[in-house]
Design a protein around this motif. Structure first.
Motif, short mmCIF file in Angstrom:
data_model
loop_
_atom_site.label_atom_id
_atom_site.label_comp_id
_atom_site.label_asym_id
_atom_site.label_seq_id
_atom_site.Cartn_x
_atom_site.Cartn_y
_atom_site.Cartn_z
N LEU A 138 0.85 -1.19 0.00
CA LEU A 138 0.00 0.00 0.00
C LEU A 138 0.88 1.24 0.00
O LEU A 138 1.87 1.30 0.73
N PRO B 33 0.70 5.13 0.74
CA PRO B 33 -0.01 6.32 1.21
C PRO B 33 0.56 7.59 0.58
O PRO B 33 1.76 7.68 0.34
N SER B 34 -0.32 8.57 0.31
CA SER B 34 0.20 9.84 -0.20
C SER B 34 -0.20 10.99 0.72
O SER B 34 -0.10 12.15 0.34
N SER B 35 -0.65 10.67 1.92
CA SER B 35 -0.96 11.71 2.90
C SER B 35 -0.77 11.12 4.29
O SER B 35 -0.69 9.90 4.45
N GLN C 280 -3.04 11.22 6.56
CA GLN C 280 -4.29 10.50 6.84
C GLN C 280 -4.20 9.05 6.34
O GLN C 280 -4.62 8.12 7.03
N GLU C 281 -3.65 8.88 5.14
CA GLU C 281 -3.54 7.51 4.62
C GLU C 281 -2.51 6.68 5.39
O GLU C 281 -2.66 5.47 5.51
N ASP D 285 -4.77 5.44 8.04
CA ASP D 285 -5.81 4.51 7.58
C ASP D 285 -5.21 3.19 7.09
O ASP D 285 -5.79 2.12 7.28
N PHE D 286 -4.03 3.26 6.45
CA PHE D 286 -3.47 2.05 5.85
C PHE D 286 -2.89 1.08 6.88
O PHE D 286 -2.67 -0.09 6.58
N ARG E 210 -6.64 -1.08 -5.57
CA ARG E 210 -7.12 0.23 -5.13
C ARG E 210 -6.35 1.33 -5.85
O ARG E 210 -5.13 1.22 -6.02
N GLU F 154 -6.73 5.86 -7.26
CA GLU F 154 -7.50 7.10 -7.29
C GLU F 154 -7.27 7.80 -8.62
O GLU F 154 -6.14 7.83 -9.11
N TYR G 115 2.61 7.66 -7.44
CA TYR G 115 2.12 7.25 -6.12
C TYR G 115 2.88 8.04 -5.05
O TYR G 115 3.87 8.71 -5.34
N ILE H 152 -2.90 3.09 -5.47
CA ILE H 152 -2.86 3.03 -4.00
C ILE H 152 -2.28 1.67 -3.58
O ILE H 152 -1.44 1.59 -2.70
#
Lengths: 179, 361
Positions: B141, B143-145, B147-148, B151-152, B246, B248, B262, B289
Motif C-alpha cells: 500500500l 499512502p500519499s498523505s 491521513q492515509e 488509515d493504511f 485500489r 484514485e 504514487y 494506492i
C-alpha cells in the motif's frame, strides 16, 4: 484562501515550532494544512526551514518552490529564498544579523526586529512568537483566537501557563512590524 | 469518536498501531522513520492496551521477532527505511513462505547502499517484485498523505490477516516527516485469547488443547508437495489481484495525458495537473494506492482516450515497467523523476509532460 509559506532561519530559533503552531492554528480554523520540514543534520545547528501551507481546499503538493510568504531569520536563508517569493508576495525578515538586506522591488518587504524585542522583553524564547505576530498583522490568515487554541493543542499541558506570555509576544510583534 | 490532530506520518503510524489493536512492534532506529518507535516509547502502550513495543538489536532481529509473534496469530509489525528493509529480506521471504500475516512499514530514503537520509521512491522493485527469494508477493500500500498513513495501518493488518500474507506500507521520507491534519479512528481493542483462538486457531500456534497440531514452517523438501504449495500461493495472489486493487483518479474523465504517480510524487503530480489544466492541457492524475496488486486493468481502461502517460517517481524509473505492462506498446510512455534524495518540483513535472506532449503531437 491558500497561503504557501516558507519559514527559514538557524536551528534553535524556533522555526519548526513556529510553523507547527501556525499549522495547528489553521486546523482550529477548519483549514487544510501541511507542514514539511527540512530534516537531518541541519536540525542540529546550521539552517533549518519549514514549508507551511494553509488552504480552504485539499492541498496537492506539500513541496513547493515558490512562496506567497517567506519569513526569513538569517542571512543564509535570505540568500536562499529571496528569489523564491512569488511576485506580489511577502518577504518578512528580522534585520538582526542581516548584512545584505532584501533588494526585491516586486514583493512587499516587511521588517520585524524580533530578536531585539525578545531581549527587551527579557525572554529570548518568545522570539518566534513575535515574528508570528508580525506575519499575522501583515497577512491575517488565521485569527488570534485560533492561534491561542493552536498553542493549547501543540504545547504539552505542563507549559500551558506560558501561553499568555506567548500571546503577549504575538501582540507585540503585531505592534512593531514595519513596512 | 474520532479526533483531529496535526501529526507527522511517522508519529501517526505509531498512534494507528495502538488504535488498531496491534499486539507487538519490534524495530530498530533509522532516519527518516525513527519517530515511529520514538512515539511508541512516549505513548507506552504496554501500560494501556498491553501492546509490546521493543527496540531490537537489529533489523534482522526485528523481522524475526515479528515472525515469532505472527506465528502465534498476533498482530505484529515493524518499520524501517530502505537499507533496514534490505536486511529484512530473508525474514520477509520466510513470513511469506509460512503464510504469516504482518505489517512492515518502509519510509524509504535514497539508495543504493547506505545512500542518503533524504526521500526517495527507489524501493518500488524491492517492495513489489522482490524483497526476498522465491515466488512471493507482499501486499503493498502506498499512502500519499498523513491521513492515509493512519488509515493504511488498519487496512494493511486487515488484508494481511484476510490473506495470511505479509503487507507493506511503502511510504517515503516526505510522507513520514511531514505533518498534516489527521482524523484518528476510535480505538479497536486487542483480540482476547478467545477471539484469537476463533480467528486464527486453525493455523496459528495458540496452544494445542483440543485440536491437532498447527505447524508454522516455510520448509518443504518434497518437490511435489512444494510445487502444490507454490501453486496455492499463486492462486492466493491471483485472488488478491482480482479483489484488492485500489487506486484514485483525478480529472481523468476528459484527460488526454495522464500523470501516473504514487506517494509524494502523486501529490506533486496533482499540483502539476492543476498547473497544466490552467494552461489548457487536458491532464489527469492516476494514483495507484495498491502497488501490489498494481491497478493494471483500470489503467488499461483509460488507454483508449489517451495520447500519452508520464510516470513520475523519485527513482530512475521503476513503476513505469508496470505501467507499460498495463497499457502495452500502443501508447507513448515516459518516465520523469529526480533521485538520490532530490525532490522534483511541480514545474519540472509540467516541463516533462510538455516534452512528452511535443513528442506525441
Amino acid at each position: 484562501m491558500k497561503e504557501e509559506i516558507i519559514i527559514a532561519g538557524f536551528g534553535g530559533q524556533g522555526v519548526l515550532s513556529m510553523g507547527k503552531i501556525l499549522a495547528y492554528s489553521g486546523i482550529m480554523q477548519n483549514q487544510e494544512v501541511t507542514w514539511m520540514p527540512s530534516y537531518g543534520p541541519e536540525m542540529r545547528g546550521g539552517t533549518a526551514n519549514v514549508t507551511v501551507i494553509l488552504s480552504d481546499d485539499r492541498i496537492s503538493s506539500p513541496i513547493v518552490h515558490e512562496f506567497d510568504t517567506a519569513i526569513i531569520l538569517n542571512q543564509q536563508s535570505l540568500d536562499k529564498f529571496e528569489a523564491a517569493v512569488k511576485r506580489g508576495g511577502l518577504l518578512l525578515y528580522d534585520p538582526n544579523g542581516i548584512t545584505a538586506p532584501p533588494a526585491r522591488a516586486d514583493v512587499r518587504v516587511c521588517r520585524v526586529a524580533a530578536a531585539e524585542e525578545a531581549a527587551k522583553m527579557g525572554n529570548a524564547k518568545v522570539f518566534n512568537m513575535i515574528v508570528l505576530g508580525a506575519f499575522l498583522k501583515v497577512k491575517p490568515v488565521v485569527k488570534l483566537e485560533n492561534v491561542v487554541k493552536g498553542l493549547q493543542k501543540s504545547l504539552p499541558e505542563r507549559v500551558h501557563s506560558l501561553i499568555p506570555m506567548n500571546e503577549q509576544a504575538i501582540l507585540r510583534g503585531m505592534e512593531i512590524v514595519e513596512g | 469518536m474520532s479526533e483531529l490532530r496535526l501529526m507527522k506520518g511517522n508519529e501517526v503510524v505509531a498512534e494507528a498501531a495502538i488504535r488498531c489493536g496491534c499486539d507487538a512492534y519490534f524495530g530498530y532506529p533509522i532516519t527518516p522513520q525513527s519517530e515511529v518507535m520514538e512515539t511508541l516509547m512516549e505513548l507506552r502502550p504496554w501500560e494501556t492496551t498491553g501492546m509490546v513495543a521493543l527496540q531490537a538489536e537489529s533489523e534482522i532481529a526485528s523481522i524475526n521477532m515479528v515472525y515469532g509473534a505472527a506465528s502465534a496469530g498476533k498482530r505484529a509489525m515493524t518499520s524501517s527505511s530502505s537499507p533496514g528493509v534490505s536486511l529484512m529480506a530473508e525474514g520477509l521471504s520466510y513470513l511469506a513462505g509460512a503464510e504469516l500475516p504482518c505489517l512492515v512499514v518502509n519510509v524509504s530514503r535514497g539508495g543504493p547502499g547506505l545512500g542518503t537520509i533524504q526521500p526517495s521512491q527507489a524501493d518500488y522493485f524491492m517492495a513489489t517484485k522482490g524483497g526476498g527469494h522465491g515466488d512471493f508477493h507482499l501486499i503493498v500500500l502506498a499512502p500519499s498523505s498523513v491521513q492515509e498513513m493512519h488509515d493504511f495501518v488498519f487496512l494493511a493488518f486487515d488484508l494481511a490477516f484476510k490473506y495470511r500474507n505479509p503487507a507493506m506500507i511503502l511510504a517515503d521520507g516526505v510522507i513520514g516527516q511531514m505533518m498534516e491534519k489527521v482524523e484518528l479512528h476510535s480505538p479497536r481493542p486487542r483480540c482476547t485469547d478467545e477471539e484469537l483462538q476463533k480467528a486464527v486457531g486453525s493455523w496459528a500456534v495458540t496452544g494445542k488443547r483440543h485440536r491437532s497440531r498447527n505447524i508454522i514452517t516455510s520448509v518443504e523438501l518434497d518437490p511435489a508437495i512444494h510445487e502444490k504449495f507454490n501453486q496455492k500461493l499463486q492462486a492466493k495472489y491471483a485472488e488478491i489481484q482480482e479483489k484488492e486493487v485500489r487506486y484514485e483518479e483525478l480529472l481523468c474523465d476528459d484527460a488526454e495525458y495522464l500523470i501516473a504517480a504514487y506517494g509524494i510524487s502523486a501529490r506533486i503530480g496533482q499540483k502539476a495537473v492543476e498547473l497544466l489544466r490552467a494552461e489548457g492541457v487536458k491532464a489527469g492524475l492516476f494514483r495507484p494506492i495498491t502497488l501490489y496488486p498494481f491497478p493494471s486493468k483500470p489503467m488499461a481502461a483509460r488507454a483508449g482516450q489517451l495520447k500519452g502517460i508520464l510516470c513520475v517517481e523519485l527513482s530512475a524509473g521503476q513503476m513505469i515497467e508496470d505501467v507499460r505492462l498495463a497499457v502495452g506498446n500502443c501508447l507513448p510512455t515516459a518516465h520523469f523523476g529526480r533521485n538520490g534524495g532530490i525532490i522534483h518540483s511541480p514545474n519540472e513535472v509540467v516541463a516533462a509532460l510538455k516534452k512528452l506532449k511535443a513528442n506525441c503531437e
